[in-house]
Design a protein around this motif. Sequence first.
Motif, PDB file in Angstrom:
ATOM      1  N   ASN A 351       0.827  -1.222   0.000  1.00  0.00           N
ATOM      2  CA  ASN A 351       0.000   0.000   0.000  1.00  0.00           C
ATOM      3  C   ASN A 351       0.856   1.266   0.000  1.00  0.00           C
ATOM      4  OD1 ASN A 351      -2.439  -1.360  -0.043  1.00  0.00           O
ATOM      5  ND2 ASN A 351      -2.498  -1.566   2.190  1.00  0.00           N
ATOM      6  N   LEU A 352       2.038   1.178   0.645  1.00  0.00           N
ATOM      7  CA  LEU A 352       2.925   2.354   0.647  1.00  0.00           C
ATOM      8  C   LEU A 352       3.423   2.662  -0.768  1.00  0.00           C
ATOM      9  CD1 LEU A 352       4.338   4.512   2.281  1.00  0.00           C
ATOM     10  CD2 LEU A 352       6.207   2.890   2.708  1.00  0.00           C
ATOM     11  N   ILE A 353       3.701   1.599  -1.516  1.00  0.00           N
ATOM     12  CA  ILE A 353       4.107   1.821  -2.916  1.00  0.00           C
ATOM     13  C   ILE A 353       2.979   2.493  -3.692  1.00  0.00           C
ATOM     14  CG2 ILE A 353       4.792   0.670  -5.052  1.00  0.00           C
ATOM     15  CD1 ILE A 353       6.002  -1.552  -3.343  1.00  0.00           C
ATOM     16  N   LYS A 354       1.769   2.082  -3.437  1.00  0.00           N
ATOM     17  CA  LYS A 354       0.615   2.658  -4.127  1.00  0.00           C
ATOM     18  C   LYS A 354       0.434   4.129  -3.757  1.00  0.00           C
ATOM     19  CE  LYS A 354      -4.293   1.734  -4.950  1.00  0.00           C
ATOM     20  NZ  LYS A 354      -5.430   0.832  -4.589  1.00  0.00           N
ATOM     21  N   VAL A 355       0.640   4.419  -2.478  1.00  0.00           N
ATOM     22  CA  VAL A 355       0.486   5.811  -2.031  1.00  0.00           C
ATOM     23  C   VAL A 355       1.568   6.702  -2.658  1.00  0.00           C
ATOM     24  CG1 VAL A 355       0.647   7.327  -0.034  1.00  0.00           C
ATOM     25  CG2 VAL A 355      -0.666   5.206   0.107  1.00  0.00           C
ATOM     26  N   ILE A 356       2.791   6.178  -2.679  1.00  0.00           N
ATOM     27  CA  ILE A 356       3.881   6.972  -3.277  1.00  0.00           C
ATOM     28  C   ILE A 356       3.630   7.186  -4.758  1.00  0.00           C
ATOM     29  CG2 ILE A 356       6.335   6.936  -3.831  1.00  0.00           C
ATOM     30  CD1 ILE A 356       6.820   5.499  -1.212  1.00  0.00           C
ATOM     31  N   ALA A 357       3.124   6.153  -5.433  1.00  0.00           N
ATOM     32  CA  ALA A 357       2.817   6.295  -6.861  1.00  0.00           C
ATOM     33  C   ALA A 357       1.743   7.355  -7.099  1.00  0.00           C
ATOM     34  CB  ALA A 357       2.372   4.952  -7.426  1.00  0.00           C
ATOM     35  N   ALA A 358       0.834   7.496  -6.139  1.00  0.00           N
ATOM     36  CA  ALA A 358      -0.213   8.512  -6.281  1.00  0.00           C
ATOM     37  C   ALA A 358       0.285   9.901  -5.899  1.00  0.00           C
ATOM     38  CB  ALA A 358      -1.424   8.128  -5.425  1.00  0.00           C
ATOM     39  N   LEU A 359       1.259   9.953  -4.946  1.00  0.00           N
ATOM     40  CA  LEU A 359       1.769  11.257  -4.503  1.00  0.00           C
ATOM     41  C   LEU A 359       2.652  11.922  -5.561  1.00  0.00           C
ATOM     42  CD1 LEU A 359       2.713  10.687  -0.751  1.00  0.00           C
ATOM     43  CD2 LEU A 359       0.906  12.154  -1.675  1.00  0.00           C
ATOM     44  N   GLY A 360       3.330  11.116  -6.365  1.00  0.00           N
ATOM     45  CA  GLY A 360       4.234  11.682  -7.380  1.00  0.00           C
ATOM     46  C   GLY A 360       3.541  12.681  -8.296  1.00  0.00           C
ATOM     47  N   PRO A 361       2.473  12.280  -8.997  1.00  0.00           N
ATOM     48  CA  PRO A 361       1.783  13.242  -9.872  1.00  0.00           C
ATOM     49  C   PRO A 361       1.211  14.432  -9.114  1.00  0.00           C
ATOM     50  CG  PRO A 361       1.150  11.013 -10.407  1.00  0.00           C
ATOM     51  CD  PRO A 361       1.931  10.930  -9.144  1.00  0.00           C
ATOM     52  N   LEU A 362       0.762  14.177  -7.857  1.00  0.00           N
ATOM     53  CA  LEU A 362       0.192  15.299  -7.103  1.00  0.00           C
ATOM     54  C   LEU A 362       1.260  16.337  -6.781  1.00  0.00           C
ATOM     55  CD1 LEU A 362      -2.213  13.383  -4.678  1.00  0.00           C
ATOM     56  CD2 LEU A 362      -2.792  14.692  -6.731  1.00  0.00           C
ATOM     57  N   LEU A 363       2.452  15.872  -6.362  1.00  0.00           N
ATOM     58  CA  LEU A 363       3.543  16.820  -6.098  1.00  0.00           C
ATOM     59  C   LEU A 363       3.983  17.512  -7.382  1.00  0.00           C
ATOM     60  CD1 LEU A 363       5.704  14.819  -3.535  1.00  0.00           C
ATOM     61  CD2 LEU A 363       4.412  16.910  -3.118  1.00  0.00           C
ATOM     62  N   GLY A 364       4.029  16.760  -8.472  1.00  0.00           N
ATOM     63  CA  GLY A 364       4.382  17.371  -9.749  1.00  0.00           C
ATOM     64  C   GLY A 364       3.379  18.432 -10.156  1.00  0.00           C
ATOM     65  N   LEU A 365       2.096  18.119  -9.950  1.00  0.00           N
ATOM     66  CA  LEU A 365       1.058  19.101 -10.266  1.00  0.00           C
ATOM     67  C   LEU A 365       1.170  20.326  -9.369  1.00  0.00           C
ATOM     68  CD1 LEU A 365      -1.463  19.758 -11.915  1.00  0.00           C
ATOM     69  CD2 LEU A 365      -2.826  18.575 -10.182  1.00  0.00           C
ATOM     70  N   LEU A 366       1.536  20.097  -8.104  1.00  0.00           N
ATOM     71  CA  LEU A 366       1.729  21.236  -7.196  1.00  0.00           C
ATOM     72  C   LEU A 366       2.858  22.134  -7.696  1.00  0.00           C
ATOM     73  CD1 LEU A 366       1.125  22.691  -4.537  1.00  0.00           C
ATOM     74  CD2 LEU A 366       2.768  21.141  -3.421  1.00  0.00           C
ATOM     75  N   GLY A 367       3.958  21.518  -8.124  1.00  0.00           N
ATOM     76  CA  GLY A 367       5.064  22.313  -8.663  1.00  0.00           C
ATOM     77  C   GLY A 367       4.665  23.070  -9.916  1.00  0.00           C
ATOM     78  N   THR A 368       3.851  22.444 -10.763  1.00  0.00           N
ATOM     79  CA  THR A 368       3.393  23.118 -11.984  1.00  0.00           C
ATOM     80  C   THR A 368       2.500  24.311 -11.658  1.00  0.00           C
ATOM     81  OG1 THR A 368       3.526  21.066 -13.225  1.00  0.00           O
ATOM     82  CG2 THR A 368       2.125  22.795 -14.124  1.00  0.00           C
ATOM     83  N   VAL A 369       1.603  24.108 -10.699  1.00  0.00           N
ATOM     84  CA  VAL A 369       0.684  25.195 -10.341  1.00  0.00           C
ATOM     85  C   VAL A 369       1.447  26.380  -9.758  1.00  0.00           C
ATOM     86  CG1 VAL A 369      -1.218  25.830  -8.810  1.00  0.00           C
ATOM     87  CG2 VAL A 369      -1.276  23.661 -10.033  1.00  0.00           C
ATOM     88  N   THR A 370       2.394  26.090  -8.854  1.00  0.00           N
ATOM     89  CA  THR A 370       3.177  27.196  -8.287  1.00  0.00           C
ATOM     90  C   THR A 370       4.026  27.880  -9.352  1.00  0.00           C
ATOM     91  OG1 THR A 370       4.883  25.599  -7.666  1.00  0.00           O
ATOM     92  CG2 THR A 370       3.259  26.173  -5.990  1.00  0.00           C
ATOM     93  N   GLY A 371       4.559  27.091 -10.289  1.00  0.00           N
ATOM     94  CA  GLY A 371       5.332  27.686 -11.382  1.00  0.00           C
ATOM     95  C   GLY A 371       4.478  28.564 -12.273  1.00  0.00           C
ATOM     96  N   MET A 372       3.250  28.119 -12.547  1.00  0.00           N
ATOM     97  CA  MET A 372       2.349  28.921 -13.384  1.00  0.00           C
ATOM     98  C   MET A 372       1.946  30.208 -12.664  1.00  0.00           C
ATOM     99  SD  MET A 372       2.055  27.487 -16.268  1.00  0.00           S
ATOM    100  CE  MET A 372       0.696  28.418 -16.911  1.00  0.00           C
TER     101      MET A 372
END
Length: 444
Positions: A351-372
């Motif tokens: 389950n931890l692997i699954k959570v990390i796999a889900a957190l990756g795109p969310l953190l990436g999206l957070l970086g994109t939003v702050t960059g925009m």
Amino acid sequence: MKKIISLSLAAVVGLTANFSAPAATTLDDLLREVRNQERLQQQVNQQREAEFRANKATQERKLRDARNKLASAEATANNLQAQFQANELKLTELETELRAKQGNLGELFGVVRQAANSIQGDLKASLISAQYPGRDMLLENLNDSGTPSMQELRDFYVLLLQEMTEQGKVTTFTADVVNTAGLTESQTVKRIGAFNLTSGDDYLFFEDGKINTLQVQPNAQVLNALSAYNGVSSGYGGMYLDPSKGGILQLEKLKMSLPERLWKYKGVAGWAVLVLLIVGVIIALERLFMLYVVTGPAINSQKKNSTPKNNPLGRIMKVYLANKNEDTENLELKLDEAVLKETPKIERGINLIKVIAALGPLLGLLGTVTGMIEVFQSITLHGTGDPRTMADGISKALATTVWGLLAAIPLTFLHAIVAGKSKNIIHTLEEQSTGLMASHEENA
């Protein structure tokens, strides 16, 4: 009185000291000495006066010579001034006569100068000038000279004709090329019309009268096409042309590859995603090692051996052996409990692997939003005068999303593999538990 006489003698002695005369001791000697000095001074003055009178004639002659030279120079200046004015009048008359004789040719020369001026920049940057250097000198002469000569007009016509005909040719010539180390060396250069210069499998560019090797060559696809084109000895061959005559190729030195761009613009979000990716991969590899190398083979070996060992199936068999005298219902509960105890160990970290796999795109999206947000703030402050700056900011912002996807894709794949293997093992345990129950029923 004696004091006055002493002072007078001292003064006379002081005055006559320069003549190295013996010192006067009496007033008579003093008077005689004064008269001697006066006589000597008169002789010197008379001698100087005689010399002045003797040189008077020479000085007067020099004065006359100087006055004569001045008069001659003034006469020459007057003559030159008169000649200059005459020449000016003659020049004006000749120019008037020239304009009259030129007639419509004046408009023609104006058109020639205008054409020479407009084509000078293009001709100087033309790749054909790399093969024929110094062609722009003729255009400079046409622009500078008042009236072009017939030979210059013919050369200008030939120059335009050469520019047109050479643009349709593929030719090879030898020229000095500045390599990537900044050294000049003689190379065989191939010119493809007015679009590209190549040497071997490298693209060149022409700038400021010099042929230079591109510091960063295009990608492998473009270079492979050039290599294939160089291998064609007859017929037609294809290669990539730069319609901007080298401008696009020079932008290659500013272009970064996708890995370089991702690494440069990862930012805080990118670092976080990278750390999560490393942690997730480590957990996944540990789980894969345990399930495929340790647990799985141990269970398969235990299925063929009736002696329980220290593995999930062995521990279930121990529970069965310890409770085989119980009734069927109690034994089934004991075995289910044993299976449930082994399940968390097998599914640990999945389950931890699954959570990390889900957190990756969310953190990436957070970086994109702050960059925009930063990009739009920059637009608010500085406007949209430079579209390249805005596009570069958006590209930087999107880099973190790519990092998130790069983390999510492999982790999702690893999660699927680990989860599938764990389910298979749990299914095997449940199957073996059911088999033990069936055997217990048969023996009862």
